[in-house]
Design a protein around this motif. Structure first.
Motif, PDB file in Angstrom:
ATOM      1  N   SER A  93      -7.253  -5.117  -9.539  1.00 30.28           N
ATOM      2  CA  SER A  93      -7.708  -5.411  -8.103  1.00 30.28           C
ATOM      3  C   SER A  93      -8.670  -6.285  -7.190  1.00 30.28           C
ATOM      4  O   SER A  93      -9.329  -6.402  -7.917  1.00 30.28           O
ATOM      5  CB  SER A  93      -8.312  -3.484  -8.076  1.00 30.28           C
ATOM      6  OG  SER A  93      -8.887  -3.461  -6.594  1.00 30.28           O
ATOM      7  N   GLU A 129      -6.570  -5.625  -2.336  1.00 33.72           N
ATOM      8  CA  GLU A 129      -7.249  -3.763  -1.210  1.00 33.72           C
ATOM      9  C   GLU A 129      -8.232  -4.493  -0.739  1.00 33.72           C
ATOM     10  O   GLU A 129      -8.737  -5.581  -0.297  1.00 33.72           O
ATOM     11  CB  GLU A 129      -7.818  -2.858  -1.885  1.00 33.72           C
ATOM     12  CG  GLU A 129      -6.606  -2.620  -3.536  1.00 33.72           C
ATOM     13  CD  GLU A 129      -6.745  -1.287  -4.358  1.00 33.72           C
ATOM     14  OE1 GLU A 129      -6.360  -0.272  -3.485  1.00 33.72           O
ATOM     15  OE2 GLU A 129      -6.921  -1.729  -5.233  1.00 33.72           O
ATOM     16  N   ASN A 165      -0.036   2.610  -9.932  1.00 32.50           N
ATOM     17  CA  ASN A 165      -0.878   1.070  -9.667  1.00 32.50           C
ATOM     18  C   ASN A 165      -0.645   0.861 -10.689  1.00 32.50           C
ATOM     19  O   ASN A 165      -2.370  -0.112 -11.525  1.00 32.50           O
ATOM     20  CB  ASN A 165      -1.723   1.838  -8.446  1.00 32.50           C
ATOM     21  CG  ASN A 165      -1.493   1.487  -7.651  1.00 32.50           C
ATOM     22  OD1 ASN A 165      -1.236   0.309  -6.729  1.00 32.50           O
ATOM     23  ND2 ASN A 165      -1.284   2.802  -6.790  1.00 32.50           N
ATOM     24  N   TYR A 202      -8.425  14.062  -7.482  1.00 32.05           N
ATOM     25  CA  TYR A 202      -9.203  12.918  -8.080  1.00 32.05           C
ATOM     26  C   TYR A 202      -9.319  12.558  -9.579  1.00 32.05           C
ATOM     27  O   TYR A 202      -9.569  13.707 -10.257  1.00 32.05           O
ATOM     28  CB  TYR A 202     -10.403  12.895  -6.823  1.00 32.05           C
ATOM     29  CG  TYR A 202      -9.815  11.836  -6.014  1.00 32.05           C
ATOM     30  CD1 TYR A 202     -10.176  10.692  -5.118  1.00 32.05           C
ATOM     31  CD2 TYR A 202      -9.362  13.274  -4.480  1.00 32.05           C
ATOM     32  CE1 TYR A 202      -9.649  10.873  -4.060  1.00 32.05           C
ATOM     33  CE2 TYR A 202      -9.257  12.766  -3.151  1.00 32.05           C
ATOM     34  CZ  TYR A 202      -8.991  12.109  -2.859  1.00 32.05           C
ATOM     35  OH  TYR A 202      -8.907  11.305  -1.735  1.00 32.05           O
ATOM     36  N   ARG A 230       1.209  -1.192  -0.167  1.00 30.51           N
ATOM     37  CA  ARG A 230      -0.100  -0.113  -0.227  1.00 30.51           C
ATOM     38  C   ARG A 230       0.771   1.344   0.044  1.00 30.51           C
ATOM     39  O   ARG A 230       1.587   1.643   0.138  1.00 30.51           O
ATOM     40  CB  ARG A 230      -0.848  -0.002   1.394  1.00 30.51           C
ATOM     41  CG  ARG A 230      -1.668  -1.077   1.616  1.00 30.51           C
ATOM     42  CD  ARG A 230      -2.116  -1.196   2.420  1.00 30.51           C
ATOM     43  NE  ARG A 230      -1.163  -1.733   3.860  1.00 30.51           N
ATOM     44  CZ  ARG A 230      -0.463  -1.734   5.065  1.00 30.51           C
ATOM     45  NH1 ARG A 230      -1.276  -1.605   5.978  1.00 30.51           N
ATOM     46  NH2 ARG A 230       0.790  -2.138   5.858  1.00 30.51           N
ATOM     47  N   ASP A 280      -6.589   0.494  -0.291  1.00 24.96           N
ATOM     48  CA  ASP A 280      -5.217   1.199  -0.344  1.00 24.96           C
ATOM     49  C   ASP A 280      -5.436   2.659  -0.209  1.00 24.96           C
ATOM     50  O   ASP A 280      -5.711   3.804   0.015  1.00 24.96           O
ATOM     51  CB  ASP A 280      -4.549   1.678  -2.348  1.00 24.96           C
ATOM     52  CG  ASP A 280      -2.831   2.072  -1.473  1.00 24.96           C
ATOM     53  OD1 ASP A 280      -2.643   2.277  -0.883  1.00 24.96           O
ATOM     54  OD2 ASP A 280      -2.236   1.647  -3.004  1.00 24.96           O
ATOM     55  N   TYR A 329      -2.679   7.690  -6.003  1.00 28.10           N
ATOM     56  CA  TYR A 329      -3.015   6.083  -6.305  1.00 28.10           C
ATOM     57  C   TYR A 329      -2.564   5.955  -7.119  1.00 28.10           C
ATOM     58  O   TYR A 329      -1.690   4.428  -8.196  1.00 28.10           O
ATOM     59  CB  TYR A 329      -4.107   6.097  -5.571  1.00 28.10           C
ATOM     60  CG  TYR A 329      -4.447   4.597  -6.518  1.00 28.10           C
ATOM     61  CD1 TYR A 329      -4.449   3.366  -5.898  1.00 28.10           C
ATOM     62  CD2 TYR A 329      -5.681   4.363  -8.316  1.00 28.10           C
ATOM     63  CE1 TYR A 329      -4.923   2.661  -5.997  1.00 28.10           C
ATOM     64  CE2 TYR A 329      -5.752   3.504  -8.278  1.00 28.10           C
ATOM     65  CZ  TYR A 329      -5.532   2.091  -7.425  1.00 28.10           C
ATOM     66  OH  TYR A 329      -6.051   1.019  -7.791  1.00 28.10           O
ATOM     67  N   MET A 381      -9.529   7.376  -7.011  1.00 29.33           N
ATOM     68  CA  MET A 381      -8.420   7.438  -7.294  1.00 29.33           C
ATOM     69  C   MET A 381      -7.752   8.646  -7.332  1.00 29.33           C
ATOM     70  O   MET A 381      -8.387   9.298  -8.630  1.00 29.33           O
ATOM     71  CB  MET A 381      -8.944   6.496  -9.342  1.00 29.33           C
ATOM     72  CG  MET A 381      -8.777   5.297  -9.350  1.00 29.33           C
ATOM     73  SD  MET A 381      -8.432   4.473 -10.135  1.00 29.33           S
ATOM     74  CE  MET A 381      -9.875   4.858 -11.329  1.00 29.33           C
ATOM     75  N   ALA A 402      -3.451   5.060   0.014  1.00 28.88           N
ATOM     76  CA  ALA A 402      -3.004   5.794  -1.199  1.00 28.88           C
ATOM     77  C   ALA A 402      -4.546   6.685  -0.889  1.00 28.88           C
ATOM     78  O   ALA A 402      -4.424   7.884  -1.938  1.00 28.88           O
ATOM     79  CB  ALA A 402      -2.321   6.098  -1.876  1.00 28.88           C
ATOM     80  N   ARG A 403      -5.408   6.083  -1.564  1.00 34.25           N
ATOM     81  CA  ARG A 403      -6.309   6.574  -2.697  1.00 34.25           C
ATOM     82  C   ARG A 403      -7.210   7.909  -1.661  1.00 34.25           C
ATOM     83  O   ARG A 403      -7.849   8.060  -1.826  1.00 34.25           O
ATOM     84  CB  ARG A 403      -7.834   5.322  -2.731  1.00 34.25           C
ATOM     85  CG  ARG A 403      -6.811   4.113  -3.488  1.00 34.25           C
ATOM     86  CD  ARG A 403      -8.633   2.541  -3.309  1.00 34.25           C
ATOM     87  NE  ARG A 403      -8.127   2.117  -4.590  1.00 34.25           N
ATOM     88  CZ  ARG A 403      -8.567   2.176  -5.263  1.00 34.25           C
ATOM     89  NH1 ARG A 403      -9.367   2.846  -6.278  1.00 34.25           N
ATOM     90  NH2 ARG A 403      -8.113   1.116  -6.461  1.00 34.25           N
TER      91      ARG A 403
END
Length: 409
Positions: free
Chosen positions: A77, A38, A72, A53, A16, A44, A68, A64, A46-47
């Motif tokens: 996922s 996840e 990635n 975004y 993560r 994650d 993130y 996202m 990081a989201r």
């Protein structure tokens, strides 16, 4: 076209935030099938690290963000609750089908769930299991959590970064981006590739890899740390001054700044000619590079006064003609509109899940026979859960529905 270098390699990714995901993204770019695990509902960490975004077709933010998105792509996922016994079973069953298991949980966390190296190798003795942590798997600090900036501070990087003593704002300074995370991700990738090679070519066993941010940042200090190990001297902060040659640093011009690095006596002579200061080459204070380093402040002040008299483009053209390394100090807009950067294709554009163009930074590795061309958008949370459970583990739709209902996935 040949298959990508890691085609056929399956990676179970329990990482993560940044260091681990950067590594698995690199491996995914090279052709590995990366299955990103996840948390259901949240995903994650990081989201949730703030804007900007990605937005859907109605202009609403989706989970996202830039943090993130940068680490990635080229992954699938799957949402799994590893605190649930059924979730733990799923992870072990997936691990049995994978070549590599990468995780960045605190030391001891996964052992509670039966997902540590000793547990996973029971179901897959050949597994290459890589643990990415702040302080490593052993030592007095091993249980501690940490983020990039902590390691920039503790590892010595901040002590060598920042304005020189005596200047306004002097003192330790953090490097802007999460550079220790990025370097740790590269070390993780190198280690995984070496272990894969050892297993395949040398017939070696699976193994546990211990990668940590503190080790990485200390190793990255290279000649700075070597100075201390050589004679006990703590390298001083040098601001924007370069390392080795002199003059070297950022010089303000009439309309901006440029970076100049003069690496040897021949370059110095050519620089003096460009600046209209040929007499500096015979000045005993500056005759050789060691002299110029000792008398660096005087030399830099002389050069600074001259550079102010004309524009950046003027000086860069003159310096390029005589082969002296120099370049503009670019912001991000200037970076991505630079014709050389555009020629190298560092910005790639793909379609995101909402059919809008999304720009990413391309993989910096260039291969003649196996070029990285496939850039799949970072996955939506749990986008591939049903597909992977049905194809890899042969779960039927009824079982998947029950797991969703129970919160295991």
């Amino acid at each position: 076209m040949s298959p990508l270098p890691l085609s056929g390699v399956k990676i179970l990714d329990l990482t993560r935030v940044l260091a681990g995901p950067l590594s698995t993204q690199m491996l995914g770019d090279l052709g590995a099938d990366v299955i990103k695990i996840e948390r259901p509902g949240a995903g994650d960490d990081a989201r949730s690290f703030g804007p900007p975004y990605l937005k859907d077709l109605q202009g609403r933010q989706v989970n996202m963000n830039s943090f993130y998105l940068c680490a990635n792509r080229n992954k699938r996922s799957v949402t799994v609750n590893i605190a649930d016994p059924d979730g733990q079973t799923i992870i072990r069953e997936l691990a049995a089908h994978c070549d590599v298991f990468i995780e960045n949980y605190k030391v001891g966390d996964l052992k509670r769930y039966g997902l540590d190296y000793d547990s996973i190798r029971l179901v897959n003795p050949d597994i290459i299991y890589c643990s990415v942590t702040g302080f490593g798997q052993s030592g007095p600090y091993a249980p501690r959590p940490g983020y990039d900036a902590i390691f920039q501070a503790m590892g010595g990087l901040m002590s060598a970064t920042g304005h020189m003593d005596g200047e306004p704002g002097a003192g330790p300074m953090k490097v802007g981006p999460s550079i220790v995370d990025y370097m740790t991700g590269m070390n993780c990738s190198i280690a995984v590739l070496a272990a894969l090679y050892h297993r395949k070519v040398n017939g070696g066993p699976g193994q546990h890899i211990d990668i940590c941010l503190l080790d990485t940042v200390i190793a990255s200090l290279s000649h700075y740390a070597q100075v201390y190990l050589l004679n006990g001297t703590k390298p001083a902060r040098r601001g924007t001054w370069g390392n080795g040659g002199m003059p070297a640093g950022v010089f303000r011009c009439a309309d901006g700044e440029l970076m100049l690095v003069v690496g040897n006596d021949a370059q110095f002579a050519r620089t003096c000619a460009v600046l209209g200061k040929p007499e500096l080459t015979t000045d005993p204070r500056f005759a050789r590079n060691n002299d110029r380093i000792v008398n660096g402040k005087e030399l830099m002040a002389i050069c600074a006064a001259v550079f102010l008299k004309n524009k950046v483009s003027y000086w860069l053209e003159k310096l390029e003609k005589v082969g002296v390394p120099s370049g503009p100090v670019n912001d991000f807009e200037q970076v991505f509109t630079d014709p050389h950067v555009q020629h190298r294709g560092l910005q790639v554009t793909i379609d995101d899940p909402y059919e809008q163009p999304l720009s990413l930074i391309r993989n910096p590795l260039s291969f003649s026979e196996t070029p990285v061309k496939d850039y799949r958008c970072p996955p939506q949370l749990g986008e591939h859960t049903s597909d992977i459970l049905s194809t890899m583990l042969a779960y039927d739709s009824g079982k998947i529905a029950k797991l969703k209902q129970s919160g295991a996935i």
